[in-house]
Structures are given as C-alpha cells and as structure tokens.
Write an enzyme that holds these catalytic residues in place. Sequence first.
Site, PDB file in Angstrom:
ATOM      1  N   LYS A   1       0.845  -1.195   0.000  1.00 27.59           N
ATOM      2  CA  LYS A   1       0.000   0.000   0.000  1.00 27.59           C
ATOM      3  C   LYS A   1       0.881   1.247   0.000  1.00 27.59           C
ATOM      4  O   LYS A   1       1.923   1.262   0.685  1.00 27.59           O
ATOM      5  CB  LYS A   1      -0.887  -0.062   1.256  1.00 27.59           C
ATOM      6  CG  LYS A   1      -1.970   1.001   1.358  1.00 27.59           C
ATOM      7  CD  LYS A   1      -2.859   0.723   2.576  1.00 27.59           C
ATOM      8  CE  LYS A   1      -3.959   1.725   2.791  1.00 27.59           C
ATOM      9  NZ  LYS A   1      -4.847   1.384   3.928  1.00 27.59           N
TER      10      LYS A   1
ATOM     11  N   SER B   1      -9.832   1.180   3.118  1.00 30.18           N
ATOM     12  CA  SER B   1      -9.052   2.057   2.285  1.00 30.18           C
ATOM     13  C   SER B   1      -7.982   1.337   1.460  1.00 30.18           C
ATOM     14  O   SER B   1      -7.456   1.914   0.513  1.00 30.18           O
ATOM     15  CB  SER B   1      -8.346   3.102   3.157  1.00 30.18           C
ATOM     16  OG  SER B   1      -7.439   2.479   4.042  1.00 30.18           O
TER      17      SER B   1
ATOM     18  N   SER C   1      -9.857  -1.405   7.164  1.00 25.94           N
ATOM     19  CA  SER C   1      -9.349  -1.170   5.811  1.00 25.94           C
ATOM     20  C   SER C   1      -8.648  -2.322   5.125  1.00 25.94           C
ATOM     21  O   SER C   1      -8.294  -2.195   3.947  1.00 25.94           O
ATOM     22  CB  SER C   1      -8.398   0.015   5.820  1.00 25.94           C
ATOM     23  OG  SER C   1      -9.139   1.179   5.723  1.00 25.94           O
TER      24      SER C   1
HETATM   25  N1  GLN Z   1     -13.103   3.066   6.714  1.00 28.68           N
HETATM   26  C1  GLN Z   1     -12.549   3.476   7.957  1.00 28.68           C
HETATM   27  C2  GLN Z   1     -12.244   4.952   7.919  1.00 28.68           C
HETATM   28  O1  GLN Z   1     -12.578   5.560   6.976  1.00 28.68           O
HETATM   29  C3  GLN Z   1     -11.328   2.670   8.273  1.00 28.68           C
HETATM   30  C4  GLN Z   1     -10.136   3.137   7.539  1.00 28.68           C
HETATM   31  C5  GLN Z   1      -8.925   2.299   7.820  1.00 28.68           C
HETATM   32  O2  GLN Z   1      -9.021   1.218   8.408  1.00 28.68           O
HETATM   33  N2  GLN Z   1      -7.789   2.836   7.442  1.00 28.68           N
HETATM   34  O3  GLN Z   1     -11.698   5.504   8.801  1.00 28.68           O
END
Ligand code: GLN
Length: 498
Positions: free
Chosen positions: A79, A154, A178
């Site tokens: 990532k 994400s 995410s």
């Molecule tokens: N979807 C969650 C957020 O927007 C988790 C994001 C993540 O785990 N980086 O914060």
Amino acid sequence: MMKTTRTALELHEAIQSGQQTALSVLDDVYNKIAEHEPAIEGFNCLTQELARETAREVDRRVQVGETLPLLAGVPIAIKDNINIKGYPTTCSSRILEGYVSPYDATVYQKLKQHLMPVIGKTNLDEFAMGSSTETSALKITKNPWDLSRVPGGSSGGSAAVVSANMVPLSLGSDTGGSVRQPASLCGITGIKPTYGLVSRYGLVAFASSLDQISPFGQNVKDTAALLQVISGADELDSTSIKNHPEPNYLQCIDQDISDLRIGVIQELQNDAIQPEVLKSIQDAVQTFESLGATTQPVSLPSFQYAVAAYYILATAEASSNLGRYDGVRYGQRVEEPDSDLHTMYRKTRSQGFGPEVKRRIILGTFCLSSGYYDAFYAKAEKARELMRHELRKAFEQVDILVCPTSPSTAFKIGEKLNDPVNMYLSDIATIPVNMAGIPAISIPCGFDQQHLPIGLQLMGPHQSEARLFQAAYAFEQKTGLCNLIPDLKIPPKSEPLI
Ligand code: GLN
C-alpha cells in the site's frame, strides 16, 4: 472461474527447487499487470527495478544451493502509505506530491530479508480515510468482480490487485477495517493482527492507537505465511509487542477444530445487514458445526457505539498526526509572493487535502477542543473501554466470534461518496476489533445473487492468530472458495497500458 496458477507457497517451492526462476515469476506478474491494470487501476507506481534486483538475488542463491527464507521470490504489492527508501509515498494525496521517502519501513526491511520482490505500490483512500478507495486523489480502483463497483477501502488497491490475480500477496493497513472490508468485497483473505504484532515504523500514521499493517492473500495459508514474515518486535516502534514468541502459524494450521467454541454476534444479525450476507453467515455457522465446532449466540451491546466512538477517536488522532503536512515539513507547498505564513499554511492545506481528509481534521480538532473534550473524546474512550471489557468477557465463554465482515457486498462507484455516514457504516463490524486491539480475519464465505463475494469475519482474543488461521483454514478446505477468481476480460489492445 477456477484459479489455475500457483499459490504463493507453491511459487516459493517451485523457485526453491529450481523448477521456475524468480525472474520468470516476476515476468508473469508484470505481464498480468500489463493485461489487467488498465481496467483495475490498482497501482500508484510500479517498482520494477527494485523487484528485479531482489529476484536476481533469489536466483543467484538457488544456483549456489542455498536454502531460501520463507516466501523468498514471491512477488508482493504494498500500500502506498508504507515507506520504501528512494521511492515516492503518496498516500494517494496531492499534499505528498514530490515526496520521496528517506527511509524504509520495518515491514519493507522484513520483506527484503525474506527476498520478496516488491513489485509496486497500490492505491488507497487518501491517507487511508475511507471505505471505497474513492477518496484517492489519484485514481479510482475498480472491483475485479464487477468493474462498476468499488473494491472497498481504504486498502482497495492492495485488495484488487490480489483479487484480479495480478500478484499473489499484498500489504495494506487496517485502522477500522481497511484490510478486512476490501478483502471481503474482493473475495480474498485479509487479517488484521493483534495491535503491536507488526511494526508500524514507516507506515504513515492515521490513528496511531488503531493502525496496524495487515496482509492480504488469495488463501489462508499464504496469508498466514506472510504474517509470519512481517511480524515481530521492533525497537523503532514503542508499541510493538516485545516478548511475543516467534510465530509459526503454518506448522499447526491444519489442526482439527472440533473443540472450537464459536460465538455468533447477535448485534450483527439484524436488518442493517444485506439479507444474502446474513444468510451466507448462517450457512457458514452451519459449516463450522459440521466440522465439529460448537456454536452459541453472544451479545455485545456496546457494539452499537462502535462507529460513533471510532469517528471521534480516529479523527482526533488524525487531526494531530496530519499537523505535519503544513507545507514546511512535508511535500507540496502552495505559496504566493508576499503571502504571510498563515496564508501559506491555509493554501497548502486547502489545495493539498481532499474533502474527506479536511472533514476529519475539522471533526477531530473540534472533538479535542476545550469544552468539548469531555463531552466527546473522553466519552468515546469510555465506549472503547466498554467494548474491550465485553469482548474480554465473551472470550471467557467462546474461543472465537463470528459475524459478517461488511454489512453489504461491493457497492457501485459513486453510490456512497456523497453520503459520509452511510460510508462510515461500512465498518460497523470491523471497528470494534481495532478498538480492542484484537486480531480478526476475513475470508470468503459465498456470493450474493449478483455474484459478488461475501466475507466472513472471525475475531479472537489478543495473540490468537494461530487459532484464527486454523478455523479459517478448516472452513476454506471445506468450502474451496479460495479457488475462485473473477473472470477478467482482456481489454482491447488500443487501451494504454499503465
Ligand atoms: N473506513 C474506515 C475509515 O474511513 C477505516 C479506515 C482504515 O481502516 N484505514 O476511517
């Protein structure tokens, strides 16, 4: 369609035995990327030179008869919020345009020690804030099962490139879901390890008390092997677990699970969950029973506060962590002649950050401000403690807890982008795990009527990764779902490559 290519562990064996060279494995990967990347758009950049250098070293060692470390030669994508010295780290944000990392993340050092060629860096929601990868300032990654849908987020780029079978393994980061949520939406495996099991050194911080670098794989064994490679104490990360015994998840992964006690989370069995997802989870529970496990309902009432508490704590931490992107210390600076320092800060941030990141900085700063701290931040901390407490109690009764990973299958691109609360609810089942610092794995458990993958989440107490892998592996052996991959049409030749 059925997957016919080798798994990560099989590739490693083929390389070790001299059946295939690491360089030829890499060529296959880049050929697949050339074929499918124009449609998927999962990569922010490719790191061919770096990967070839590692592959050449693997082949040299095989030639002189050396025994290779675990997963040596197996290509991996990471990532784009994990640092590799000399390469850009964009976090899919304009504000980091032009930033080149001056140091390696500890996980990258570990991949290097294990001679795993890193083939490229993948797209994400800007600064890992989102559940669909649509808040990326760079590109829109598509779900390989249906190109009109999101891959989740994400870590959507990392999930999509593994799901599309471009690369067998990848790394993401999981702050509130995410890795597990995109794993679920893309039909692959992803595990969020116990907080502190994997070093966060070199991962760009979002919400430091929740962030954890986490692996994706096409099956449970490959994912377990990758977690084995990247885990371990690190003196560069003060929150890394210091006395964790060196894990060997593969050794006992096929252990019988007939003594397993499973709790089914009642709060995630309601009409907020897509009916086909619910049905698939009920079928999965029966599959576990057929394997000899015992199941019982478990109630965790504090889960109803999870999303609200998370969006206070995570945004509060983010507002502090993102203070460093001020046009002075990192990346892009927007400056006009004669403008004063504050104007420079304001312009840099207003042009560098996208709307979701700004929303979170504002929300987080507000929650921490004088007069509101007790009402919001302190209260959210109490909710977090309640979740920890209820989970601890639950794990006195059962070994693992199960629920859907995501309340729905992959949604359409654009469907939730302008409805933040609806988007935030995507993580209703994954957030409590980060709040408590426990591990959880998502594995495919079926498909809905539109042939979109459904994910099952298994949670365990701190440092129970070995048990989670055993349960997930037994389930996977029984269902064989990891052998199915999306049928991607090759785009017409006229489309530009990457
Ligand atoms: N979807 C969650 C957020 O927007 C988790 C994001 C993540 O785990 N980086 O914060």
